[in-house]
Scaffold this active site. Structure first.
Site, PDB file in Angstrom:
ATOM      1  N   TYR A 128       0.836  -1.214   0.000  1.00 33.04           N
ATOM      2  CA  TYR A 128       0.000   0.000   0.000  1.00 33.04           C
ATOM      3  C   TYR A 128       0.866   1.258   0.000  1.00 33.04           C
ATOM      4  O   TYR A 128       0.364   2.360  -0.122  1.00 33.04           O
ATOM      5  CB  TYR A 128      -0.940  -0.009   1.208  1.00 33.04           C
ATOM      6  CG  TYR A 128      -2.084  -0.969   0.997  1.00 33.04           C
ATOM      7  CD1 TYR A 128      -3.376  -0.520   0.830  1.00 33.04           C
ATOM      8  CD2 TYR A 128      -1.849  -2.333   0.917  1.00 33.04           C
ATOM      9  CE1 TYR A 128      -4.417  -1.408   0.615  1.00 33.04           C
ATOM     10  CE2 TYR A 128      -2.868  -3.226   0.696  1.00 33.04           C
ATOM     11  CZ  TYR A 128      -4.159  -2.757   0.544  1.00 33.04           C
ATOM     12  OH  TYR A 128      -5.180  -3.643   0.314  1.00 33.04           O
ATOM     13  N   LYS A 180       4.003 -14.697   4.421  1.00 34.85           N
ATOM     14  CA  LYS A 180       4.230 -15.508   3.211  1.00 34.85           C
ATOM     15  C   LYS A 180       5.747 -15.619   3.009  1.00 34.85           C
ATOM     16  O   LYS A 180       6.280 -15.445   1.910  1.00 34.85           O
ATOM     17  CB  LYS A 180       3.552 -14.844   2.010  1.00 34.85           C
ATOM     18  CG  LYS A 180       3.526 -15.682   0.737  1.00 34.85           C
ATOM     19  CD  LYS A 180       2.628 -16.897   0.839  1.00 34.85           C
ATOM     20  CE  LYS A 180       2.654 -17.695  -0.475  1.00 34.85           C
ATOM     21  NZ  LYS A 180       2.081 -19.040  -0.328  1.00 34.85           N
ATOM     22  N   ASP A 214      -2.053 -18.295   2.927  1.00 36.42           N
ATOM     23  CA  ASP A 214      -3.037 -19.111   2.208  1.00 36.42           C
ATOM     24  C   ASP A 214      -3.606 -20.209   3.104  1.00 36.42           C
ATOM     25  O   ASP A 214      -4.809 -20.484   3.079  1.00 36.42           O
ATOM     26  CB  ASP A 214      -2.465 -19.685   0.899  1.00 36.42           C
ATOM     27  CG  ASP A 214      -0.991 -20.064   0.993  1.00 36.42           C
ATOM     28  OD1 ASP A 214      -0.267 -19.441   1.785  1.00 36.42           O
ATOM     29  OD2 ASP A 214      -0.558 -20.982   0.277  1.00 36.42           O
ATOM     30  N   ASP A 238      -5.748  -6.684   4.839  1.00 35.87           N
ATOM     31  CA  ASP A 238      -6.903  -6.142   4.123  1.00 35.87           C
ATOM     32  C   ASP A 238      -7.793  -7.280   3.635  1.00 35.87           C
ATOM     33  O   ASP A 238      -9.019  -7.260   3.802  1.00 35.87           O
ATOM     34  CB  ASP A 238      -6.412  -5.297   2.938  1.00 35.87           C
ATOM     35  CG  ASP A 238      -7.496  -4.389   2.383  1.00 35.87           C
ATOM     36  OD1 ASP A 238      -8.594  -4.338   2.973  1.00 35.87           O
ATOM     37  OD2 ASP A 238      -7.249  -3.734   1.358  1.00 35.87           O
TER      38      ASP A 238
END
Length: 343
Positions: A128, A180, A214, A238
């Site tokens: 972002y 991740k 995930d 988000d």
């Protein structure tokens, strides 16, 4: 934030679309319980553009700087015209590094019952705050789109520490760090590395585990009850916070807080819903729940508890619900029922 005075100045932004209707509903309910806020009403979004051709007028920014506290309805960032996202601008302007999204079952009998978890999202960095550009390929000037986000060690540490401190203060048991780092080894590896260091400082007080994003998304819809406090980076936060809102009936039940060292902005997470604006059927609960968070922020848990109990009574009872909650009550009907329940 603490305060000794009886009244607390706060900025109120009605917003766009259904914003003015739900803000009116929420302020009426706050008045009923004798909330200490003295409102400084300001404009933003399309209302700001219409008034002074600016979606985030200087006057509004000055007001938040003065009060350090704001409640805002949903805002529309105008498409085109070079206007930046209002929410991103507010976060950067006031260093609102922590985005806090609680998810709690209010309507019983849904697909998931007894959900009670809190998600913390780093609010200033990641993708972002990305620098983006195109690289031409052959005769295509936009052949490749390139985006480079960033995470700093300091901000990674600050958001994880904030989540652990929240867990301690609110008798939570476990913090899950979501990352991740198996693929984005540096970008989210740094987040995980700092997170593990912070977790060490709370050993014996708060349990800690980690999930790849995930796997976390899958586990949230298979067994959400295993999660207590989740802390993650900007983009993942988000996405996952909308997923968690879906567990309890959608964004109509999702409040949010953006917290920094010098200011805190509380909001309904949903959009301005222009399709139902002015029809008197908007659900004010997300913004009311944000106002409850705001009361807790200024240490008025007594009033927050009263409103929480009122919401539970009205919504569990089930006779007065807006259309999105499976009923046919108007905004005014629901407001009146809530006022009666908290009075």
């Amino acid at each position: 934030m603490t305060t000794d005075s009886k009244t607390i100045p706060a900025t109120l932004i009605a917003g766009d679309g259904i914003g003015p209707e739900i803000v009116e509903s929420v302020t009426e309910i706050l008045d009923t319980v004798g909330a200490p806020f003295v409102w400084d009403r300001q404009l933003a979004g399309m209302a700001g553009v219409d008034a002074v051709n600016d979606p985030l007028p200087k006057q509004t920014i000055e007001s938040i700087r003065r009060t350090g506290l704001a409640l805002k309805g949903p805002l529309t960032t105008p498409v085109g015209g070079g206007f930046k996202s209002i929410n991103v601008t507010l976060r950067q302007e006031f260093g609102l590094f922590a985005n806090l999204r609680p998810t709690k079952t209010i309507i019983p009998g849904g697909r998931f019952d007894d959900i009670d978890l809190v998600l913390f999202r780093e609010n200033l960095e990641g993708y972002y705050a990305a620098m983006e550009h195109y690289i031409p390929v052959g005769d295509d000037p936009k052949g490749i789109a390139l985006s480079s986000g960033f995470n700093s060690r300091a901000e990674c540490r600050r958001i994880v520490k904030f989540a652990f401190e929240y867990a301690v203060k609110n008798n939570r048991k476990t913090v899950t760090i979501v990352h991740k780092a198996n693929i984005l080894k540096l970008l989210t590896g740094l987040f995980l590395e700092e997170g593990r260091k912070v977790a060490e400082e709370y050993k014996g007080r708060i349990e800690f585990n980690e999930r790849i994003v995930d796997a976390c998304a899958m586990q949230l819809v298979i067994n959400p009850w295993q999660f207590d406090v989740i802390v993650t980076t900007n983009l993942f936060g988000d996405i996952l916070s909308d997923l968690t809102a879906g567990l309890v009936g959608g964004l109509g039940m999702a409040p949010g807080a953006n917290i920094g060292e010098k200011a805190a902005v509380f909001e309904a997470v949903h959009g301005s819903a222009p399709d139902i604006a002015g029809k008197g059927i908007a659900n004010p609960l997300a913004l009311l729940l944000a106002a409850v968070m705001m009361l807790r922020h200024v240490n008025r848990n007594d009033l927050a508890d009263r409103i929480d109990a009122g919401i539970k009574k009205v919504i569990t009872n089930g006779t007065v619900r807006t259309k999105d909650l499976g009923g046919n009550a108007s905004t005014k009907d629901l407001t009146a029922a809530l006022k009666q329940a908290v009075a």
